[in-house]
Design a protein around this motif. Sequence first.
Motif, mmCIF file in Angstrom:
data_model
loop_
_atom_site.group_PDB
_atom_site.id
_atom_site.type_symbol
_atom_site.label_atom_id
_atom_site.label_comp_id
_atom_site.label_asym_id
_atom_site.label_seq_id
_atom_site.Cartn_x
_atom_site.Cartn_y
_atom_site.Cartn_z
ATOM 1 N N ASP A 159 26.630 43.086 47.944
ATOM 2 C CA ASP A 159 26.772 44.279 48.775
ATOM 3 C C ASP A 159 26.277 44.179 50.212
ATOM 4 O OD1 ASP A 159 28.021 45.717 46.920
ATOM 5 O OD2 ASP A 159 26.146 46.252 45.932
ATOM 6 N N ILE A 160 26.042 43.004 50.743
ATOM 7 C CA ILE A 160 25.460 42.999 52.086
ATOM 8 C C ILE A 160 26.536 42.914 53.160
ATOM 9 C CG2 ILE A 160 23.230 42.054 51.398
ATOM 10 C CD1 ILE A 160 24.216 39.356 52.383
ATOM 11 N N LYS A 161 26.146 43.371 54.325
ATOM 12 C CA LYS A 161 27.026 43.303 55.478
ATOM 13 C C LYS A 161 26.701 41.990 56.190
ATOM 14 C CE LYS A 161 27.418 45.833 59.884
ATOM 15 N NZ LYS A 161 26.662 45.007 60.817
ATOM 16 N N ALA A 162 27.720 41.342 56.748
ATOM 17 C CA ALA A 162 27.439 40.110 57.504
ATOM 18 C C ALA A 162 28.316 40.049 58.737
ATOM 19 C CB ALA A 162 27.703 38.891 56.629
ATOM 20 N N ASP A 163 27.701 39.915 59.902
ATOM 21 C CA ASP A 163 28.479 39.708 61.124
ATOM 22 C C ASP A 163 28.659 38.216 61.400
ATOM 23 O OD1 ASP A 163 28.559 42.520 61.816
ATOM 24 O OD2 ASP A 163 26.412 42.319 62.233
ATOM 25 N N ILE A 164 27.648 37.457 60.981
ATOM 26 C CA ILE A 164 27.687 36.009 61.187
ATOM 27 C C ILE A 164 27.190 35.347 59.904
ATOM 28 C CG2 ILE A 164 26.683 34.071 62.517
ATOM 29 C CD1 ILE A 164 26.431 36.009 64.887
ATOM 30 N N LYS A 182 36.847 34.632 49.491
ATOM 31 C CA LYS A 182 37.755 35.105 50.543
ATOM 32 C C LYS A 182 37.714 36.617 50.713
ATOM 33 C CE LYS A 182 41.568 32.148 51.479
ATOM 34 N NZ LYS A 182 42.936 31.725 51.165
ATOM 35 N N GLU A 183 37.476 37.328 49.614
ATOM 36 C CA GLU A 183 37.401 38.797 49.732
ATOM 37 C C GLU A 183 36.272 39.192 50.664
ATOM 38 O OE1 GLU A 183 38.261 38.370 45.348
ATOM 39 O OE2 GLU A 183 38.508 37.110 47.097
ATOM 40 N N PHE A 184 35.145 38.506 50.518
ATOM 41 C CA PHE A 184 34.001 38.814 51.379
ATOM 42 C C PHE A 184 34.359 38.569 52.848
ATOM 43 C CE2 PHE A 184 30.041 38.255 53.602
ATOM 44 C CZ PHE A 184 29.197 39.194 53.036
ATOM 45 N N LEU A 185 35.038 37.451 53.086
ATOM 46 C CA LEU A 185 35.427 37.122 54.469
ATOM 47 C C LEU A 185 36.412 38.162 55.008
ATOM 48 C CD1 LEU A 185 35.920 33.234 54.185
ATOM 49 C CD2 LEU A 185 33.964 34.447 55.179
ATOM 50 N N SER A 186 37.371 38.570 54.172
ATOM 51 C CA SER A 186 38.357 39.566 54.612
ATOM 52 C C SER A 186 37.689 40.893 54.929
ATOM 53 C CB SER A 186 39.382 39.845 53.517
ATOM 54 O OG SER A 186 40.127 38.728 53.280
ATOM 55 N N LYS A 187 36.707 41.257 54.101
ATOM 56 C CA LYS A 187 36.063 42.560 54.267
ATOM 57 C C LYS A 187 35.224 42.613 55.547
ATOM 58 C CE LYS A 187 33.055 45.741 51.777
ATOM 59 N NZ LYS A 187 32.087 45.831 50.683
ATOM 60 N N HIS A 188 34.462 41.559 55.821
ATOM 61 C CA HIS A 188 33.494 41.616 56.935
ATOM 62 C C HIS A 188 33.958 40.897 58.199
ATOM 63 C CE1 HIS A 188 30.379 43.401 54.407
ATOM 64 N NE2 HIS A 188 30.793 42.587 53.445
ATOM 65 N N LYS A 189 34.973 40.024 58.062
ATOM 66 C CA LYS A 189 35.449 39.229 59.206
ATOM 67 C C LYS A 189 34.300 38.639 60.040
ATOM 68 C CE LYS A 189 40.034 39.658 59.194
ATOM 69 N NZ LYS A 189 40.671 40.965 59.270
ATOM 70 N N ASP A 205 39.075 28.686 54.898
ATOM 71 C CA ASP A 205 39.297 30.073 54.465
ATOM 72 C C ASP A 205 39.090 31.026 55.642
ATOM 73 O OD1 ASP A 205 39.765 29.190 51.920
ATOM 74 O OD2 ASP A 205 37.840 29.851 51.085
ATOM 75 N N ALA A 206 38.017 30.801 56.387
ATOM 76 C CA ALA A 206 37.692 31.704 57.496
ATOM 77 C C ALA A 206 38.804 31.672 58.547
ATOM 78 C CB ALA A 206 36.348 31.306 58.110
ATOM 79 N N VAL A 213 35.382 30.681 64.125
ATOM 80 C CA VAL A 213 34.639 29.630 63.412
ATOM 81 C C VAL A 213 33.973 28.654 64.395
ATOM 82 C CG1 VAL A 213 36.188 29.688 61.402
ATOM 83 C CG2 VAL A 213 36.576 28.005 63.203
ATOM 84 N N ILE A 214 32.859 28.107 63.941
ATOM 85 C CA ILE A 214 32.191 27.010 64.654
ATOM 86 C C ILE A 214 31.892 25.949 63.596
ATOM 87 C CG2 ILE A 214 30.178 26.310 66.019
ATOM 88 C CD1 ILE A 214 29.810 29.257 66.824
#
Length: 248
Positions: A159-164, A182-189, A205-206, A213-214
């Motif tokens: 359930d956490i939010k992630a910007d980076i 991938k769902e997590f990546l799609s949700k938070h971009k 995936d990202a 991406v870096i």
Amino acid sequence: MKYGILGYPLDHSLSPKLHNAAFTKFGIDASYEKFEVKDLEEFSFNEIKGLSITIPHKEGIIKYLDEINPVASEIGAVNTVKNNGKLIGYNTDVVGFLKPLEKVDLDGEKIVVLGAGGAARAVCYGLKDHDLIILNRTLDKAKVLADEFGGEALDSLNDIKADIIVNTTSVGLNSDESLVDKEFLSKHKPLVYDIIYTETKLIKDAKEIGCQVITGMDMFIYQAIEQFKIWTGKEVEYEFFKGIVEKN
Ligand code: ATR
């Protein structure tokens, strides 16, 4: 003058190509070799002007040094040694890690660091003034880092939010696995930074999802630029090392 990389194993190291090209570019009469050494007791530092230190010696090297700079001392790991009569230890992984983030505004961003090993220590040190979550499957190790550098320790991304998101674990290095679905990546971009220098599943995936991406290749190049500056005072341009890496 002799320079080199000290570690075990070293089969795939790109460091000799980079540093030898830089010595040639600046007309410095020096060579950079691989010193594939398992036991540091057997290594003679005398004739060597500068060393890159890699796995598994970044911590073990410390007892052989005469001095260690404050950043390397706080991280507890050295990846660069300069010999000017005294052996002095530095850590250029932090500068290498932070440099690609200079163009990113980190203010107020929620940064999730995956992993709590040696590489995570340098990353968390570099990010210690920011809003950090340290996530590791072994929660106690994440707690140790969070106590030292600030942030919250967790053992799951749920359930956490992630910007980076920064991956410091070895997951993805030799396998097509990722700790972030991938769902997590799609949700938070989130912006995704993987310190592994090949293109991992996490990075693929990202990219597919359209996240910024870096890769670890940028970190590797910038840490090498900083190393070369410590040894010679000369500043190599990013594009110069990038060109060499791309040829290999
Ligand atoms: P390094 O010096 O490269 O950071 P390390 O100190 O061995 O290497 O740390 C490896 C990190 O990757 C650790 O955080 C490790 O998690 P544990 O502390 O729980 O061992 C993490 N790691 C390695 N393989 C993993 C996997 N399959 N799943 C999740 N985390 C993993």
